[in-house]
Design a protein around this motif. Structure first.
Motif, mmCIF file in Angstrom:
data_model
loop_
_atom_site.group_PDB
_atom_site.id
_atom_site.type_symbol
_atom_site.label_atom_id
_atom_site.label_comp_id
_atom_site.label_asym_id
_atom_site.label_seq_id
_atom_site.Cartn_x
_atom_site.Cartn_y
_atom_site.Cartn_z
ATOM 1 N N THR A 15 -5.021 11.171 10.091
ATOM 2 C CA THR A 15 -3.988 11.712 9.213
ATOM 3 C C THR A 15 -4.632 12.214 7.927
ATOM 4 O O THR A 15 -5.577 11.600 7.420
ATOM 5 N N GLY B 166 -1.625 7.579 1.053
ATOM 6 C CA GLY B 166 -1.142 8.746 1.787
ATOM 7 C C GLY B 166 -0.088 8.367 2.817
ATOM 8 O O GLY B 166 1.028 8.921 2.827
ATOM 9 N N LEU B 167 -0.419 7.425 3.686
ATOM 10 C CA LEU B 167 0.550 7.017 4.708
ATOM 11 C C LEU B 167 1.640 6.128 4.117
ATOM 12 O O LEU B 167 2.788 6.160 4.574
ATOM 13 N N SER C 112 2.231 -1.406 -4.823
ATOM 14 C CA SER C 112 1.054 -0.560 -5.001
ATOM 15 C C SER C 112 0.458 -0.825 -6.373
ATOM 16 O O SER C 112 1.162 -1.226 -7.301
ATOM 17 N N ARG C 113 -0.834 -0.520 -6.481
ATOM 18 C CA ARG C 113 -1.454 -0.589 -7.809
ATOM 19 C C ARG C 113 -1.115 0.653 -8.616
ATOM 20 O O ARG C 113 -1.355 0.714 -9.794
ATOM 21 N N THR D 217 -5.227 12.224 4.687
ATOM 22 C CA THR D 217 -5.082 11.378 3.486
ATOM 23 C C THR D 217 -6.468 11.244 2.848
ATOM 24 O O THR D 217 -7.478 11.609 3.475
ATOM 25 N N GLY E 107 0.844 -1.196 0.000
ATOM 26 C CA GLY E 107 0.000 0.000 0.000
ATOM 27 C C GLY E 107 0.875 1.240 0.000
ATOM 28 O O GLY E 107 0.523 2.275 0.576
ATOM 29 N N TYR F 118 -16.136 -1.100 9.199
ATOM 30 C CA TYR F 118 -14.739 -0.677 9.380
ATOM 31 C C TYR F 118 -14.266 -1.055 10.784
ATOM 32 O O TYR F 118 -13.214 -1.652 10.968
HETATM 33 N N1 LIG Z 1 -5.773 8.351 7.551
HETATM 34 C C1 LIG Z 1 -6.256 8.150 8.752
HETATM 35 O O1 LIG Z 1 -6.719 9.090 9.437
HETATM 36 C C2 LIG Z 1 -6.241 6.770 9.361
HETATM 37 C C3 LIG Z 1 -6.691 6.630 10.688
HETATM 38 C C4 LIG Z 1 -6.691 5.365 11.264
HETATM 39 C C5 LIG Z 1 -6.229 4.286 10.528
HETATM 40 N N2 LIG Z 1 -5.798 4.450 9.236
HETATM 41 C C6 LIG Z 1 -5.354 3.273 8.504
HETATM 42 O O2 LIG Z 1 -4.127 3.563 7.870
HETATM 43 C C7 LIG Z 1 -4.000 2.813 6.657
HETATM 44 C C8 LIG Z 1 -3.541 3.719 5.517
HETATM 45 O O3 LIG Z 1 -4.535 4.640 5.237
HETATM 46 P P1 LIG Z 1 -4.305 6.020 4.452
HETATM 47 O O4 LIG Z 1 -4.855 7.052 5.335
HETATM 48 O O5 LIG Z 1 -2.917 6.127 3.952
HETATM 49 O O6 LIG Z 1 -5.336 5.828 3.252
HETATM 50 P P2 LIG Z 1 -5.145 5.741 1.686
HETATM 51 O O7 LIG Z 1 -4.330 6.859 1.186
HETATM 52 O O8 LIG Z 1 -6.520 5.553 1.158
HETATM 53 O O9 LIG Z 1 -4.308 4.377 1.507
HETATM 54 C C9 LIG Z 1 -4.901 3.131 1.642
HETATM 55 C C10 LIG Z 1 -3.979 2.066 1.094
HETATM 56 O O10 LIG Z 1 -4.695 0.819 1.109
HETATM 57 C C11 LIG Z 1 -4.448 0.141 -0.085
HETATM 58 N N3 LIG Z 1 -5.643 -0.620 -0.473
HETATM 59 C C12 LIG Z 1 -6.940 -0.246 -0.364
HETATM 60 N N4 LIG Z 1 -7.720 -1.212 -0.865
HETATM 61 C C13 LIG Z 1 -6.918 -2.203 -1.290
HETATM 62 C C14 LIG Z 1 -7.132 -3.468 -1.895
HETATM 63 N N5 LIG Z 1 -8.355 -3.914 -2.203
HETATM 64 N N6 LIG Z 1 -6.052 -4.227 -2.197
HETATM 65 C C15 LIG Z 1 -4.815 -3.788 -1.933
HETATM 66 N N7 LIG Z 1 -4.538 -2.598 -1.361
HETATM 67 C C16 LIG Z 1 -5.576 -1.824 -1.048
HETATM 68 C C17 LIG Z 1 -4.137 1.194 -1.137
HETATM 69 O O11 LIG Z 1 -3.211 0.596 -2.008
HETATM 70 P P3 LIG Z 1 -2.673 1.224 -3.392
HETATM 71 O O12 LIG Z 1 -1.398 1.898 -3.029
HETATM 72 O O13 LIG Z 1 -2.473 0.033 -4.247
HETATM 73 O O14 LIG Z 1 -3.734 2.139 -3.890
HETATM 74 C C18 LIG Z 1 -3.559 2.347 -0.342
HETATM 75 O O15 LIG Z 1 -2.171 2.359 -0.413
HETATM 76 C C19 LIG Z 1 -5.371 2.126 6.454
HETATM 77 O O16 LIG Z 1 -5.263 0.773 6.837
HETATM 78 C C20 LIG Z 1 -6.295 2.879 7.387
HETATM 79 O O17 LIG Z 1 -7.350 2.068 7.843
HETATM 80 C C21 LIG Z 1 -5.802 5.668 8.648
#
Ligand SMILES: NC(=O)c1ccc[n+]([C@@H]2O[C@H](COP(=O)([O-])OP(=O)(O)OC[C@H]3O[C@@H](n4cnc5c(N)ncnc54)[C@H](OP(=O)(O)O)[C@@H]3O)[C@@H](O)[C@H]2O)c1
Length: 247
Positions: free
Chosen positions: A195, A12-13, A34-35, A197, A8, A160
Motif C-alpha cells: 500500500t 497511512g493505513l 496516535s503520536r 504509505t 496507529g 521485519y
Molecule cells: N504499507 C504496506 O505496503 C504494508 C505492507 C504489509 C504490511 N504493512 C503493515 O501495515 C501496518 C501499517 O503500515 P503503514 O503502511 O500504514 O505505515 P505507516 O504509515 O508508517 O504507519 C505505521 C504506524 O505504526 C505506528 N508505529 C510505528 N512505530 C511505533 C511505535 N514505536 N509505537 C507506536 N506506534 C508506532 C505509527 O503510529 P503513529 O500514528 O503514532 O505515528 C503509524 O501509525 C504496519 O504494521 C505494516 O507492517 C504495510
C-alpha cells in the motif's frame, strides 16, 4: 452503538481505516490513538475521539482502558496498524531492513520485535478487560505476507520478517486462550497488500503499478475481511482478499 479503537491511526493505513470504519458504521464511536495530531481529512467524523499521546502507546492504551472501565464501555473492535520497516531517528540515525547477515545488529532486531510483535501482544493483554463478551468483537493487527515462513522465497528483511512471524504466533496463541473466555471474539492478523504509505515508499519502484494499492483501497479490503470473519476462525493469518496465508 458500536465502539472501535484504532491504534496507529495517524499512519497511512491507520487514517484510511478510521475512515473505512466510519463508512461501514457511521453511528459508531471511534477512538484513534496516535503520536500525531488528528489529520484534517478526518475532521468531519464527529464520533471520532482522538487520543494523541506522547511516550508509549501501551501507557496510552492503559489510561484509556481505565477510563472505559469506569464508564462501563466495551469495545466491539480493535485495529492496530502499529509496525515499522525502516526509519531515521535522532538516536540511531538511519535503519533500513537488513539484506545480508553482515547487516544484522542486535539493537535493530530488538526494536523490530518490540514494535512489531511485543507491543501488539501486550495491547491485547491491556485491552482484554474491555473487549465485548456479549456481542461480536474483533482484534486485528496488520501483519505482513513476508512474515510467512512457508512463503519466504526471497530472503532478506530479517528483522521485519522475523518480528511479523513472531506476531503471528503471539496472536494464534492468544486466540487459543481467549476462545475459552471470549466466545464471540475473533483475533486476526491481516496482510494489507503493498500500500502506498511512508512504510512502503522506498521500495515501490520495484513493484508493478497494479500491485501498489491506495490506502483507501486497502482499508476497504481489510474491513471486508474483518466483517466476514467468524469467531471460529479466530487466530488465523489472512491475505487482503480473504484467503488464508500459510504460516
Ligand atoms: N504499507 C504496506 O505496503 C504494508 C505492507 C504489509 C504490511 N504493512 C503493515 O501495515 C501496518 C501499517 O503500515 P503503514 O503502511 O500504514 O505505515 P505507516 O504509515 O508508517 O504507519 C505505521 C504506524 O505504526 C505506528 N508505529 C510505528 N512505530 C511505533 C511505535 N514505536 N509505537 C507506536 N506506534 C508506532 C505509527 O503510529 P503513529 O500514528 O503514532 O505515528 C503509524 O501509525 C504496519 O504494521 C505494516 O507492517 C504495510
Amino acid at each position: 452503538m458500536a465502539v472501535y479503537a484504532v491504534f496507529g491511526s495517524g499512519g497511512g493505513l491507520g487514517e484510511a481505516l478510521v475512515r473505512a470504519l466510519y463508512e461501514r458504521d457511521p453511528e459508531a464511536e471511534i477512538h484513534g490513538f496516535s503520536r500525531r495530531p488528528c489529520p484534517d481529512q478526518l475532521a468531519d467524523i464527529t464520533n471520532l475521539i482522538w487520543h494523541q499521546y506522547t511516550g508509549e502507546v501501551l501507557d496510552a492504551a492503559a489510561a484509556a482502558v481505565q477510563k472505559w472501565q469506569q464508564e462501563g464501555v466495551f469495545l466491539n473492535g480493535v485495529i492496530s496498524t502499529i509496525g515499522w520497516l525502516h526509519r531515521i531517528d535522532a538516536d540511531h540515525g538511519e535503519w533500513q531492513p537488513e539484506r545480508r547477515l553482515e547487516q544484522l545488529n542486535s539493537e535493530q532486531l530488538q526494536e523490530y520485535f518490540r514494535v512489531n510483535a511485543t507491543i501488539p501482544a501486550l495491547l491485547i493483554q491491556i485491552l482484554k478487560p474491555v473487549l465485548a463478551k456479549k456481542k461480536r468483537c474483533f482484534v486485528v493487527q496488520l501483519g505482513a505476507k513476508v512474515g510467512s515462513i512457508g512463503d519466504n522465497q526471497l530472503g532478506g528483511w530479517y528483522g521485519y520478517r522475523a518480528s511479523k512471524a513472531a506476531l503471528n504466533m503471539l496472536f494464534k496463541t492468544a486466540a487459543i486462550e481467549l476462545k475459552r473466555t471470549h466466545k464471540l471474539l475473533t483475533l486476526a492478523v491481516i496482510h494489507p497488500g503493498t500500500t502506498d504509505t511512508p512504510l512502503s515508499e522506498p521500495f515501490q519502484d520495484r513493484l508493478p503499478k497494479d500491485k501498489l494499492y491506495s490506502p483507501e483501497q486497502s482499508a476497504q479490503r481489510i474491513c471486508s475481511v474483518i466483517w466476514n470473519l467468524t469467531p471460529q476462525e479466530s487466530g488465523d493469518f489472512w491475505f487482503w482478499d480473504g484467503e488464508r496465508l500459510p504460516w
